[in-house]
Design a protein around this motif. Structure first.
Motif, PDB file in Angstrom:
ATOM      1  N   SER A  69       0.849  -1.188   0.000  1.00  0.00           N
ATOM      2  CA  SER A  69       0.000   0.000   0.000  1.00  0.00           C
ATOM      3  C   SER A  69       0.883   1.236   0.000  1.00  0.00           C
ATOM      4  N   ILE A  70       0.677   2.092  -0.992  1.00  0.00           N
ATOM      5  CA  ILE A  70       1.438   3.332  -1.120  1.00  0.00           C
ATOM      6  C   ILE A  70       0.452   4.476  -1.270  1.00  0.00           C
ATOM      7  N   THR A  71       0.772   5.590  -0.617  1.00  0.00           N
ATOM      8  CA  THR A  71      -0.041   6.804  -0.714  1.00  0.00           C
ATOM      9  C   THR A  71       0.747   7.878  -1.426  1.00  0.00           C
ATOM     10  N   CYS A  72       0.083   8.561  -2.332  1.00  0.00           N
ATOM     11  CA  CYS A  72       0.653   9.723  -3.008  1.00  0.00           C
ATOM     12  C   CYS A  72      -0.146  10.937  -2.544  1.00  0.00           C
ATOM     13  N   THR A  73       0.517  11.845  -1.846  1.00  0.00           N
ATOM     14  CA  THR A  73      -0.130  13.071  -1.371  1.00  0.00           C
ATOM     15  C   THR A  73       0.292  14.218  -2.262  1.00  0.00           C
ATOM     16  N   VAL A  74      -0.689  14.937  -2.780  1.00  0.00           N
ATOM     17  CA  VAL A  74      -0.390  15.999  -3.731  1.00  0.00           C
ATOM     18  C   VAL A  74      -0.788  17.349  -3.174  1.00  0.00           C
ATOM     19  N   SER A  75      -0.174  18.378  -3.733  1.00  0.00           N
ATOM     20  CA  SER A  75      -0.537  19.755  -3.382  1.00  0.00           C
ATOM     21  C   SER A  75      -0.319  20.636  -4.597  1.00  0.00           C
ATOM     22  N   GLY A  76      -1.013  21.755  -4.612  1.00  0.00           N
ATOM     23  CA  GLY A  76      -0.849  22.709  -5.709  1.00  0.00           C
ATOM     24  C   GLY A  76      -1.782  22.483  -6.880  1.00  0.00           C
ATOM     25  N   PHE A  77      -2.617  21.464  -6.821  1.00  0.00           N
ATOM     26  CA  PHE A  77      -3.597  21.220  -7.876  1.00  0.00           C
ATOM     27  C   PHE A  77      -4.677  20.307  -7.330  1.00  0.00           C
ATOM     28  N   GLY A  97      -0.705   2.042 -14.053  1.00  0.00           N
ATOM     29  CA  GLY A  97      -2.107   2.384 -14.234  1.00  0.00           C
ATOM     30  C   GLY A  97      -2.358   3.827 -13.859  1.00  0.00           C
ATOM     31  N   PHE A  98      -3.608   4.253 -14.042  1.00  0.00           N
ATOM     32  CA  PHE A  98      -3.954   5.614 -13.624  1.00  0.00           C
ATOM     33  C   PHE A  98      -5.390   5.691 -13.145  1.00  0.00           C
ATOM     34  N   ILE A  99      -5.664   6.774 -12.460  1.00  0.00           N
ATOM     35  CA  ILE A  99      -7.024   7.110 -12.079  1.00  0.00           C
ATOM     36  C   ILE A  99      -7.352   8.435 -12.755  1.00  0.00           C
ATOM     37  N   ARG A 100      -8.467   8.458 -13.438  1.00  0.00           N
ATOM     38  CA  ARG A 100      -8.853   9.644 -14.183  1.00  0.00           C
ATOM     39  C   ARG A 100      -9.334  10.755 -13.246  1.00  0.00           C
ATOM     40  N   LEU A 158      -3.785  -5.252  -8.921  1.00  0.00           N
ATOM     41  CA  LEU A 158      -3.557  -3.837  -8.665  1.00  0.00           C
ATOM     42  C   LEU A 158      -4.870  -3.098  -8.474  1.00  0.00           C
ATOM     43  N   SER A 159      -4.864  -2.156  -7.545  1.00  0.00           N
ATOM     44  CA  SER A 159      -6.012  -1.290  -7.354  1.00  0.00           C
ATOM     45  C   SER A 159      -5.517   0.137  -7.102  1.00  0.00           C
ATOM     46  N   ILE A 160      -6.117   1.089  -7.818  1.00  0.00           N
ATOM     47  CA  ILE A 160      -5.795   2.501  -7.626  1.00  0.00           C
ATOM     48  C   ILE A 160      -7.074   3.215  -7.209  1.00  0.00           C
ATOM     49  N   SER A 161      -6.969   4.023  -6.170  1.00  0.00           N
ATOM     50  CA  SER A 161      -8.125   4.770  -5.682  1.00  0.00           C
ATOM     51  C   SER A 161      -7.651   6.130  -5.187  1.00  0.00           C
ATOM     52  N   ARG A 162      -8.582   6.943  -4.688  1.00  0.00           N
ATOM     53  CA  ARG A 162      -8.197   8.271  -4.216  1.00  0.00           C
ATOM     54  C   ARG A 162      -9.168   8.778  -3.167  1.00  0.00           C
ATOM     55  N   ASP A 163      -8.703   9.780  -2.443  1.00  0.00           N
ATOM     56  CA  ASP A 163      -9.558  10.528  -1.521  1.00  0.00           C
ATOM     57  C   ASP A 163      -9.328  11.998  -1.860  1.00  0.00           C
ATOM     58  N   LEU A 187      -2.247   3.380  -4.074  1.00  0.00           N
ATOM     59  CA  LEU A 187      -1.929   2.181  -4.856  1.00  0.00           C
ATOM     60  C   LEU A 187      -1.944   1.006  -3.908  1.00  0.00           C
ATOM     61  N   LYS A 188      -2.633  -0.036  -4.296  1.00  0.00           N
ATOM     62  CA  LYS A 188      -2.610  -1.294  -3.540  1.00  0.00           C
ATOM     63  C   LYS A 188      -2.342  -2.420  -4.528  1.00  0.00           C
ATOM     64  N   MET A 189      -1.361  -3.220  -4.213  1.00  0.00           N
ATOM     65  CA  MET A 189      -1.037  -4.356  -5.066  1.00  0.00           C
ATOM     66  C   MET A 189      -0.816  -5.578  -4.179  1.00  0.00           C
ATOM     67  N   ASN A 190      -1.516  -6.654  -4.519  1.00  0.00           N
ATOM     68  CA  ASN A 190      -1.416  -7.838  -3.673  1.00  0.00           C
ATOM     69  C   ASN A 190      -0.513  -8.898  -4.283  1.00  0.00           C
ATOM     70  N   SER A 191      -0.351  -9.978  -3.532  1.00  0.00           N
ATOM     71  CA  SER A 191       0.448 -11.126  -3.983  1.00  0.00           C
ATOM     72  C   SER A 191       1.852 -10.710  -4.416  1.00  0.00           C
TER      73      SER A 191
END
Lengths: 107, 118
Positions: free
Chosen positions: B19-27, B49-52, B67-72, B80-84
């Protein structure tokens, strides 16, 4: 998948010289080709997109050319800050794919 | 200014989930696509992959099954979540931004190193 082949893998040059890096796609990607610069401890930087369009902030000594399957990144009058690893990437079709990289080293 | 920063576990055991988190700022995440890319010794840079901007996702078939990509959007975070996981998944994981799908990545995070080992 579109295979992206970069050459050379390593390149040694001196400040002031000009160098060129080749990127070949396994099928036509139109001009949907980007070049990135990678430096240790820094985020990858987009240098050129659409094959030849300089991203805002990219110095004019960088240029890109090509379309279809053959592309070239040229750096004129190398400066110390240019010694880095360079990657090409196609964004014409999924999955996006990258070249293997070219490490530009100081001679 | 635009900033992206990945945070992750560093070390993950084989067969476990990353599990990885990408925290963004400025947009705003609702205005841009967010990409995930990794760099491994065996395969170099790989687009994952990407999330639109609208929240739907697209995955590289290489990873699709695990693989699973989601956002808040309220927290300006992409996940990003990737298993196995396997040892070959060891590498640096990056998030990056693009205007929309068929566009280059104009900003990247510095990446987070992930080692898969028991």
């Amino acid at each position: 998948d579109v295979q992206m082949t970069q050459s050379p893998s390593y390149l040694a040059a001196s400040p002031g010289e000009s160098v060129s890096i080749s990127c070949k796609a396994s099928k036509s990607i139109s001009n949907n080709l980007a070049w990135y610069q990678e430096k240790p401890g820094k985020a990858n930087k987009l240098l050129i997109h659409s094959g030849s369009t300089l991203q805002s902030g990219t110095p004019s000594r960088f240029s890109g050319s090509g379309s279809g399957t053959d592309f070239t990144l040229t750096i004129r009058s190398l400066e110390f800050e240019d010694f880095a690893v360079y990657y090409c990437q196609q964004y014409n079709e999924y999955p996006w794919t990258f070249g293997g990289g070219t490490k530009l080293e100081l001679k | 200014q635009v900033q992206l920063k990945e945070t992750g576990p560093g070390l993950v055991q084989p067969t476990q989930t990353l599990s990885i988190t990408c925290t963004v700022s400025g947009f705003s995440l609702t205005s841009y696509y967010m990409q995930w890319v990794r760099q491994t010794p065996g395969k170099g840079l790989e687009w994952m992959g990407f999330i639109r901007s609208g929240g739907s996702t697209e995955y590289n078939s290489e990873f699709k099954s695990r693989l699973s990509i989601s956002r808040d959007t309220s927290k300006n975070q992409v996940f990003l979540k990737m298993n196995s996981l396997k040892t070959e998944d060891t590498g640096v994981y990056y998030c990056a931004r693009s205007d929309y799908g068929y566009n280059p990545f104009d900003y990247w995070g510095q990446g987070v190193m992930v080692t898969v080992s028991s």
